[in-house]
Write an enzyme that holds these catalytic residues in place. Structure first.
Site, PDB file in Angstrom:
ATOM      1  N   HIS A  34       1.005  -1.144  -0.072  1.00 31.07           N
ATOM      2  CA  HIS A  34       0.050  -0.174  -0.002  1.00 31.07           C
ATOM      3  C   HIS A  34       0.839   1.245   0.167  1.00 31.07           C
ATOM      4  O   HIS A  34       2.063   1.225  -0.079  1.00 31.07           O
ATOM      5  CB  HIS A  34      -0.880   0.268   1.281  1.00 31.07           C
ATOM      6  CG  HIS A  34      -0.210  -0.059   2.451  1.00 31.07           C
ATOM      7  ND1 HIS A  34       0.486   0.551   3.087  1.00 31.07           N
ATOM      8  CD2 HIS A  34      -0.438  -1.290   3.335  1.00 31.07           C
ATOM      9  CE1 HIS A  34       0.944   0.063   3.962  1.00 31.07           C
ATOM     10  NE2 HIS A  34       0.508  -1.203   4.387  1.00 31.07           N
ATOM     11  N   HIS A  37       4.076   1.198   2.016  1.00 28.98           N
ATOM     12  CA  HIS A  37       5.207   0.629   1.618  1.00 28.98           C
ATOM     13  C   HIS A  37       5.691   1.489   0.598  1.00 28.98           C
ATOM     14  O   HIS A  37       7.192   1.513   0.293  1.00 28.98           O
ATOM     15  CB  HIS A  37       4.802  -0.768   0.874  1.00 28.98           C
ATOM     16  CG  HIS A  37       4.283  -1.751   1.960  1.00 28.98           C
ATOM     17  ND1 HIS A  37       3.032  -2.316   2.037  1.00 28.98           N
ATOM     18  CD2 HIS A  37       5.010  -2.570   2.817  1.00 28.98           C
ATOM     19  CE1 HIS A  37       2.771  -3.043   2.756  1.00 28.98           C
ATOM     20  NE2 HIS A  37       4.093  -3.408   3.510  1.00 28.98           N
ATOM     21  N   ASP A 151       5.558  -0.204  12.606  1.00 27.50           N
ATOM     22  CA  ASP A 151       5.856  -1.498  13.311  1.00 27.50           C
ATOM     23  C   ASP A 151       7.177  -1.125  14.221  1.00 27.50           C
ATOM     24  O   ASP A 151       8.283  -1.320  14.056  1.00 27.50           O
ATOM     25  CB  ASP A 151       6.293  -2.651  12.476  1.00 27.50           C
ATOM     26  CG  ASP A 151       4.972  -3.415  11.643  1.00 27.50           C
ATOM     27  OD1 ASP A 151       4.337  -3.667  12.381  1.00 27.50           O
ATOM     28  OD2 ASP A 151       5.055  -3.155  10.235  1.00 27.50           O
TER      29      ASP A 151
HETATM   30  O1  PAF Z   1       7.150  -5.640   8.452  1.00 26.94           O
HETATM   31  C1  PAF Z   1       7.028  -6.675   7.804  1.00 26.94           C
HETATM   32  O2  PAF Z   1       6.453  -6.576   6.805  1.00 26.94           O
HETATM   33  C2  PAF Z   1       7.715  -8.053   8.163  1.00 26.94           C
HETATM   34  O3  PAF Z   1       7.753  -8.215   9.442  1.00 26.94           O
HETATM   35  C3  PAF Z   1       9.115  -8.136   7.494  1.00 26.94           C
HETATM   36  C4  PAF Z   1      10.015  -7.155   8.091  1.00 26.94           C
HETATM   37  C5  PAF Z   1       9.165  -7.895   6.210  1.00 26.94           C
HETATM   38  C6  PAF Z   1       9.744  -9.547   8.068  1.00 26.94           C
HETATM   39  O4  PAF Z   1       8.844 -10.547   7.520  1.00 26.94           O
END
Ligand code: PAF
Length: 285
Positions: A34, A37, A151
């Site tokens: 999305h 990203h 995150d």
């Molecule tokens: O944040 C994410 O999408 C995932 O935790 C990651 C860092 C790609 C690891 O799978």
């Protein structure tokens, strides 16, 4: 823009673009991309010669197999998003290819960092994140990797991983992106539906309210009372089941009860109509 499915394809492409001589940027993802990203990818593109975006729904970081099975897999549209954000390659190996066999993740105990908050509600989650990011960094060998601020605990975990095992990788943090109503963008949001999307706004509204209420001159009792009021109200909000709401030092993930030690963030996790959501705001003035 190329799509690389194996470690051998990745190595061959990297040789062809002299990856190891230049500034290679990396954005690890689980797909279902999305705007959040895309902003991380654009960040990497601005600071790198070439950018690889990995797409892998990592089985070892899911403590709930239903959650893993339901995770959206949308490689075709993801590849278009990667291209339009300006990256040069998608690395999309199968889990077995990356893990060189059955995916597994050794247990890691970094105290509050891996065992508080997300670690309590998703036991083993950070074992899986550490395992996959470690493997991805070893395969891609970037100079720069960009992770999203949404995150927040993962960012702190990855920073420690990079310090200990990949000191040549600089970790940049891309800002959290919200929709026009304030909902933090997440690949899981598509499962909320219209009603759930409205109900989920209680999370960001609670965080914004805490950001206004938690002021530097507040003593720890008043701080606790304010947090408790906010947590009770959120837990009683329609459709919301609260997992945690707290204020933490964003580097250690230990609870913070004043603004003296920076950076302090308010963090929240809740389930809305069966969809688990996390969000956070900085309380820095
Ligand atoms: O944040 C994410 O999408 C995932 O935790 C990651 C860092 C790609 C690891 O799978």
């Amino acid at each position: 823009m190329v799509i690389l499915r194996s470690l051998a394809d990745l190595a061959q492409w990297q040789d062809s673009v002299s990856w190891h001589q230049g500034k290679g940027g990396f954005v690890p993802t689980m797909g279902a991309l999305h705007e959040g990203h895309s902003s991380l990818i654009r960040h990497a593109v601005r600071s790198s010669d070439q950018v690889v975006v990995s797409i892998l729904v990592n089985p070892t970081q899911f403590n709930d197999s239903q959650d893993f099975n339901r995770y959206p897999r949308t490689l075709d549209s993801d590849a278009k998003a990667v291209k339009s954000a300006g990256a040069h390659a998608v690395f999309a190996p199968s889990p077995e290819e990356l893990y060189r066999g059955t995916p597994h993740a050794p247990h890691v105990n970094w105290g509050a960092l891996t065992h508080g908050y997300e670690g309590v509600h998703r036991p083993g989650h950070f074992d899986g994140v550490i395992a996959v990011v470690d493997l991805l960094f070893s395969a891609v060998r970037p100079r720069l990797a960009v992770f999203g601020e949404k995150d927040l605990q993962q960012v702190a975990v990855v920073q420690r991983l990079a310090r200990e095992r990949h000191p040549n990788v600089r970790i940049d943090v891309g800002s959290l992106v919200r929709d026009a109503n304030g909902l933090a963008l997440s690949s899981r949001n598509i499962r909320l539906g219209q009603e759930g999307s409205r109900e989920a706004l209680a999370l960001s509204n609670t965080l914004f309210q805490l950001r206004d209420e938690l002021v530097p001159e507040m003593d720890s009792h008043a701080w606790e009372a304010c947090l408790k009021r906010a947590a009770d109200a959120l837990d009683n909000s329609p459709g919301v089941t609260l997992e945690y709401l707290d204020t933490v030092d964003a580097t250690t993930f230990k609870p913070a009860r004043s603004l003296e030690t920076q950076p302090v963030h308010a963090v929240v996790a809740a389930v809305v109509r069966g969809v688990r959501l996390i969000d956070n705001v900085s309380l820095m003035a």
